[in-house]
Write a protein that holds these residues in place. Structure first.
Motif, short mmCIF file in Angstrom:
data_model
loop_
_atom_site.label_atom_id
_atom_site.label_comp_id
_atom_site.label_asym_id
_atom_site.label_seq_id
_atom_site.Cartn_x
_atom_site.Cartn_y
_atom_site.Cartn_z
N TRP A 117 -9.98 -5.94 3.95
CA TRP A 117 -10.58 -6.07 5.28
C TRP A 117 -10.41 -4.79 6.10
CZ3 TRP A 117 -14.47 -8.54 6.87
CH2 TRP A 117 -14.80 -9.77 6.30
N ARG A 118 -9.25 -4.13 5.94
CA ARG A 118 -9.06 -2.86 6.66
C ARG A 118 -10.22 -1.91 6.34
NH1 ARG A 118 -2.55 -1.86 5.37
NH2 ARG A 118 -1.96 -3.95 6.11
N ILE A 119 -10.57 -1.85 5.07
CA ILE A 119 -11.59 -0.90 4.65
C ILE A 119 -12.99 -1.38 5.01
CG2 ILE A 119 -12.55 0.31 2.65
CD1 ILE A 119 -9.68 1.19 3.73
N GLY B 189 -4.18 -1.52 -10.66
CA GLY B 189 -4.73 -2.87 -10.79
C GLY B 189 -4.88 -3.63 -9.49
N ARG B 190 -5.01 -2.90 -8.37
CA ARG B 190 -5.13 -3.58 -7.07
C ARG B 190 -6.37 -3.14 -6.33
NH1 ARG B 190 -0.07 -5.55 -4.98
NH2 ARG B 190 1.39 -5.47 -6.70
N VAL B 191 -6.84 -4.00 -5.45
CA VAL B 191 -7.93 -3.64 -4.55
C VAL B 191 -7.36 -3.49 -3.15
CG1 VAL B 191 -9.81 -4.66 -5.90
CG2 VAL B 191 -8.53 -6.11 -4.29
N PRO B 192 -8.01 -2.72 -2.29
CA PRO B 192 -9.34 -2.14 -2.42
C PRO B 192 -9.40 -0.94 -3.36
CG PRO B 192 -8.32 -1.38 -0.38
CD PRO B 192 -7.39 -2.40 -0.96
N VAL B 193 -10.56 -0.85 -4.04
CA VAL B 193 -10.95 0.36 -4.76
C VAL B 193 -12.32 0.74 -4.23
CG1 VAL B 193 -11.69 1.27 -7.00
CG2 VAL B 193 -9.62 -0.15 -6.86
N1 LIG Z 1 -0.74 -1.01 -0.56
C1 LIG Z 1 -2.00 -1.46 -1.12
C2 LIG Z 1 -1.88 -2.95 -1.41
C3 LIG Z 1 -3.11 -3.49 -2.13
C4 LIG Z 1 -2.86 -4.90 -2.65
O1 LIG Z 1 -1.71 -5.34 -2.80
N2 LIG Z 1 -3.94 -5.61 -2.94
C5 LIG Z 1 -3.84 -6.95 -3.50
C6 LIG Z 1 -4.91 -7.86 -2.90
S1 LIG Z 1 -4.49 -8.30 -1.24
C7 LIG Z 1 -4.09 -6.90 -4.98
O2 LIG Z 1 -5.07 -6.32 -5.41
N3 LIG Z 1 -3.22 -7.52 -5.78
C8 LIG Z 1 -3.40 -7.55 -7.20
C9 LIG Z 1 -2.36 -8.40 -7.88
O3 LIG Z 1 -1.54 -9.00 -7.19
O4 LIG Z 1 -2.40 -8.45 -9.08
C10 LIG Z 1 -3.12 -1.13 -0.13
O5 LIG Z 1 -2.81 -0.83 1.04
O6 LIG Z 1 -4.29 -1.12 -0.53
#
Ligand SMILES: N[C@@H](CCC(=O)N[C@@H](CS)C(=O)NCC(=O)O)C(=O)O
Length: 231
Positions: free
Chosen positions: A24-26, A56-60
């Protein structure tokens, strides 16, 4: 002309239900800069889909041949690449916004966990459920159900924790001053996480934080029209 950007954005069972506070920030940063974006619904277990980003995390975010991960890195990339309609109003703003990010990540979001995580789970795609339960329960050291018990009591402490935000919003319309900026989007992202997943009432009706949340909803159609709960 700006090439369309692509954002991998966390979604629930309903592909239109986007609930990551970081995504949402992005989305709000892009809307602030009036940059067109194509969003791709992404689920927790779609790790292979974003493997190209190296994590493995979003946002990308994909911008032509560049792939960026991490909301802070993406926001700063957008600010440098598309400087119109600043998100930070200069380097001092960038520096101070780090405090807002740290406060949000270390206090606000963890404070929301026991209030909404059960509702988040209820909205997940079937294929994400086992992964989400196992990873979150390991992190929490207890079951989701135990973590989310007694939320009527826990919300009192959560509301108290908003005092720095409340005190600021009694004096100004937005964290950015008269206009919202990335500091607002960081904090509001947490409220969008709740709004998109949980019918639980976080704020008392007379809380000065509530009209700030409404002002941002009013300002950003992308947030206002997203599937969610009007609490
Ligand atoms: N520090 C990262 C945190 C990103 C993050 O934790 N995203 C979560 C979704 S809210 C995610 O993709 N989690 C993947 C998982 O838990 O496997 C940022 O600011 O983008």
């Amino acid at each position: 002309m700006t090439m369309a950007l692509t954002l991998y954005d966390l979604a629930g069972a309903d592909p239109d239900r986007r609930f990551s506070p970081y995504c949402w920030r992005i989305r709000l940063a892009l809307a602030h800069k009036k940059l067109p974006v194509e969003t791709i619904p992404w689920r927790f277990t779609d790790k292979d889909v974003i493997a190209f980003s190296g994590q493995g995390r979003v946002p990308v975010l994909v911008d032509a041949d560049e792939a960026l991960a991490g909301s802070w890195e993406i926001a700063n990339y957008l600010e440098q690449k598309y400087p119109d309609r600043s998100l930070f109003d200069g380097p001092v703003g960038v520096a101070l916004t780090r405090l807002v990010e740290s406060w949000t990540d270390s206090l606000l979001l963890p404070g929301l966990v026991p209030l909404i995580l059960g509702d988040v789970f209820a909205h997940l795609h079937e294929k994400d459920r086992a992964y989400f339960r196992a990873s979150r329960e390991q992190r929490l050291g207890m079951t989701l159900e135990a973590a989310c018990a007694d939320r009527d009591k826990k919300v009192i402490g959560f509301r108290q924790s908003l005092e720095p935000l409340r005190a600021t919003l009694k004096m100004q319309a937005f964290l950015g001053g008269e206009e919202p900026n990335y500091a607002d989007y960081i904090v509001f992202g947490g409220f969008m996480w709740a709004r998109s997943t949980s019918p639980f009432k976080l704020l008392e009706t007379d809380d000065p934080v509530a009209p700030w949340r409404d002002r941002l909803l009013e300002r950003f159609e992308v947030a206002r029209m997203a599937p969610g709960y009007d609490t």
